[in-house]
Motif scaffolding. Structure first.
Motif, PDB file in Angstrom:
ATOM      1  N   VAL A  70     -30.609  56.866  -0.415  1.00 26.30           N
ATOM      2  CA  VAL A  70     -29.732  55.873  -0.996  1.00 26.30           C
ATOM      3  C   VAL A  70     -28.833  55.306   0.104  1.00 26.30           C
ATOM      4  N   VAL A  71     -29.006  54.155   0.279  1.00 27.33           N
ATOM      5  CA  VAL A  71     -27.877  53.591   1.495  1.00 27.33           C
ATOM      6  C   VAL A  71     -26.930  52.448   1.185  1.00 27.33           C
ATOM      7  N   THR A  72     -25.942  52.840   1.865  1.00 27.73           N
ATOM      8  CA  THR A  72     -24.805  51.571   1.819  1.00 27.73           C
ATOM      9  C   THR A  72     -24.442  51.272   3.315  1.00 27.73           C
ATOM     10  N   ILE A  73     -23.992  50.176   3.352  1.00 32.00           N
ATOM     11  CA  ILE A  73     -23.652  49.625   4.784  1.00 32.00           C
ATOM     12  C   ILE A  73     -22.473  48.977   4.990  1.00 32.00           C
ATOM     13  N   GLY A  74     -21.765  49.299   5.656  1.00 31.63           N
ATOM     14  CA  GLY A  74     -20.442  48.564   6.130  1.00 31.63           C
ATOM     15  C   GLY A  74     -19.714  49.086   7.210  1.00 31.63           C
ATOM     16  N   THR A  75     -18.545  48.696   7.470  1.00 25.88           N
ATOM     17  CA  THR A  75     -17.744  49.285   8.624  1.00 25.88           C
ATOM     18  C   THR A  75     -16.466  50.308   8.115  1.00 25.88           C
ATOM     19  N   SER A  78     -27.865  60.832   0.288  1.00 32.91           N
ATOM     20  CA  SER A  78     -27.097  59.599   0.414  1.00 32.91           C
ATOM     21  C   SER A  78     -26.662  59.280   1.748  1.00 32.91           C
ATOM     22  N   VAL A  79     -26.611  58.035   2.213  1.00 33.16           N
ATOM     23  CA  VAL A  79     -26.592  57.974   3.827  1.00 33.16           C
ATOM     24  C   VAL A  79     -25.631  56.379   3.845  1.00 33.16           C
ATOM     25  N   VAL A  80     -24.783  56.660   4.633  1.00 28.75           N
ATOM     26  CA  VAL A  80     -23.771  55.610   5.025  1.00 28.75           C
ATOM     27  C   VAL A  80     -24.112  55.159   6.494  1.00 28.75           C
ATOM     28  N   VAL A 111     -34.315  45.060   7.959  1.00 26.57           N
ATOM     29  CA  VAL A 111     -34.985  45.787   6.565  1.00 26.57           C
ATOM     30  C   VAL A 111     -36.147  46.506   6.837  1.00 26.57           C
ATOM     31  N   SER A 112     -37.035  45.947   7.220  1.00 22.57           N
ATOM     32  CA  SER A 112     -38.304  46.718   7.647  1.00 22.57           C
ATOM     33  C   SER A 112     -38.294  47.940   8.861  1.00 22.57           C
ATOM     34  N   GLU A 113     -37.544  47.534   9.866  1.00 21.43           N
ATOM     35  CA  GLU A 113     -37.549  48.425  10.951  1.00 21.43           C
ATOM     36  C   GLU A 113     -36.362  49.753  10.765  1.00 21.43           C
ATOM     37  N   ILE A 114     -35.399  49.223  10.029  1.00 23.20           N
ATOM     38  CA  ILE A 114     -34.389  50.123  10.124  1.00 23.20           C
ATOM     39  C   ILE A 114     -34.147  50.798   8.594  1.00 23.20           C
ATOM     40  N   LEU A 115     -34.175  49.897   7.547  1.00 18.59           N
ATOM     41  CA  LEU A 115     -33.976  50.314   6.324  1.00 18.59           C
ATOM     42  C   LEU A 115     -35.162  51.126   5.708  1.00 18.59           C
ATOM     43  N   LYS A 130     -34.759  54.078  -0.659  1.00 25.22           N
ATOM     44  CA  LYS A 130     -35.456  53.749  -2.055  1.00 25.22           C
ATOM     45  C   LYS A 130     -34.531  52.978  -2.745  1.00 25.22           C
ATOM     46  N   LYS A 131     -33.257  52.894  -2.333  1.00 20.26           N
ATOM     47  CA  LYS A 131     -32.310  52.136  -3.204  1.00 20.26           C
ATOM     48  C   LYS A 131     -31.236  51.663  -2.062  1.00 20.26           C
ATOM     49  N   ILE A 132     -30.585  50.539  -2.073  1.00 17.09           N
ATOM     50  CA  ILE A 132     -29.382  49.956  -1.452  1.00 17.09           C
ATOM     51  C   ILE A 132     -28.460  49.778  -2.355  1.00 17.09           C
TER      52      ILE A 132
END
Length: 311
Positions: free
Chosen positions: A16-21, A47-49, A105-109, A116-118
């Protein structure tokens, strides 16, 4: 928590990923991270940041004047305390910024992070020229088999308002408000370097803190009540951010900490100083004796505060 300073090539876990500074990891950010961690645990995922450094504005707008609430090391420390599984610090470059939304999206996420979830804000934009939005991300989710959980406008506004309020408060020296929005104490991390030892001559020896990160936001000049953890012990003191106008006249800013009941040699040690409260503005005194009298008053003020709030 595992920390990667680039995208891991052999990462196999579903996530499960969230993205930000996530600058100045504060109460708004913490709410998002908490949601991320809880979702991952319930789903049996990691859980991934995914965060970025340098700040995109430093790279794309060549903005050397941007000041960040946390250094990247401080950011990592705070995120670790929130129970996160994985922190990925992706180096932000112009080449990276040119990835199309679908490439990102395809290469990184998908391929590298096995998302499996953003979990992401309603106003999130990504890809080259930030051309894609959350509706595009949801469409990619259908295509690449991941869910998208949208963070509401209310929660996102809390995040942006908190960041702005924290910066403004620190510039004004209002560490109480900054600490309230951070949900912990604002910190300054640096190496203790040799100064001119002028503090020794007036009975207030100081540790001179050198902060190498020029992008780190330094609060308003003045005297502060502080603490640090040294050898697993909490040590309290008072700190001056300023130019020492009574003693010298070169206007060079310094950060000096006088610790109470502390006699250890800490030259070349890296310390994290937490700011508890502010005592006063920096002043120029008519004499060294007047400065000593004020420093004794500052010490009394600090000890009273510490006894009241931290005893």
């Amino acid at each position: 928590m595992k920390i990667f300073d680039s995208l891991p090539a052999d990462f196999n876990s579903k996530t499960v990923v969230t993205i930000g500074t996530f600058d100045g990891v504060h109460i708004g950010h913490k709410k998002i991270i908490e949601r991320l961690v809880n979702t991952a645990k319930k789903s049996g995922l990691q859980s991934v940041v995914l965060t970025f450094f340098p700040h995109p504005r430093m790279v794309l707008q060549n903005d050397a004047n941007i000041k960040l609430i946390n250094t990247i090391e401080e950011r990592s420390l705070i995120l670790k305390q929130l129970g996160l599984d994985v922190l990925i610090i992706k180096k932000f470059t112009k080449d990276f910024s040119r990835l199309t939304a679908e490439e990102f999206v395809s290469e990184i996420l998908v391929k590298q992070l096995h998302a499996k979830k953003i979990i992401i804000g309603y106003d999130h934009h990504f890809g080259r020229n930030r051309s894609a939005n959350i509706e595009d991300l949801k469409a990619f989710g259908i295509q690449y088999d991941f869910d998208v959980e949208e963070i509401s406008a209310q929660d996102i506004n809390e995040v942006s308002v908190s960041s702005t309020k924290i910066r403004n408060a620190l510039v004004e020296g209002d560490v109480k408000t900054a600490n309230k929005y951070l949900g912990n104490y604002f910190m300054l991390t640096g190496k203790v370097v040799k100064g001119k030892s002028l503090g020794n001559t007036i009975g207030f020896p100081t540790a001179n803190l050198n902060i190498k990160e020029t992008y780190k936001l330094i609060p308003k000049l003045g005297a502060y009540i502080v603490k640090t953890i040294y050898k697993n012990q909490t040590v309290y003191g008072m700190m001056n951010i300023g130019t020492n106008p009574t003693i010298k006249s070169n206007n060079q800013q310094s950060i000096e900490v006088h610790f109470f009941n502390f006699n250890e040699s800490i030259y070349n040690k890296t310390l994290t100083i937490e700011l508890l409260d502010r005592i006063r503005d920096e002043q120029k005194f008519d004499s060294i004796e007047d400065l000593k009298i004020q420093l004794q008053k500052d010490k009394t003020t600090s000890l009273n505060y510490i006894n009241k709030h931290h005893a």
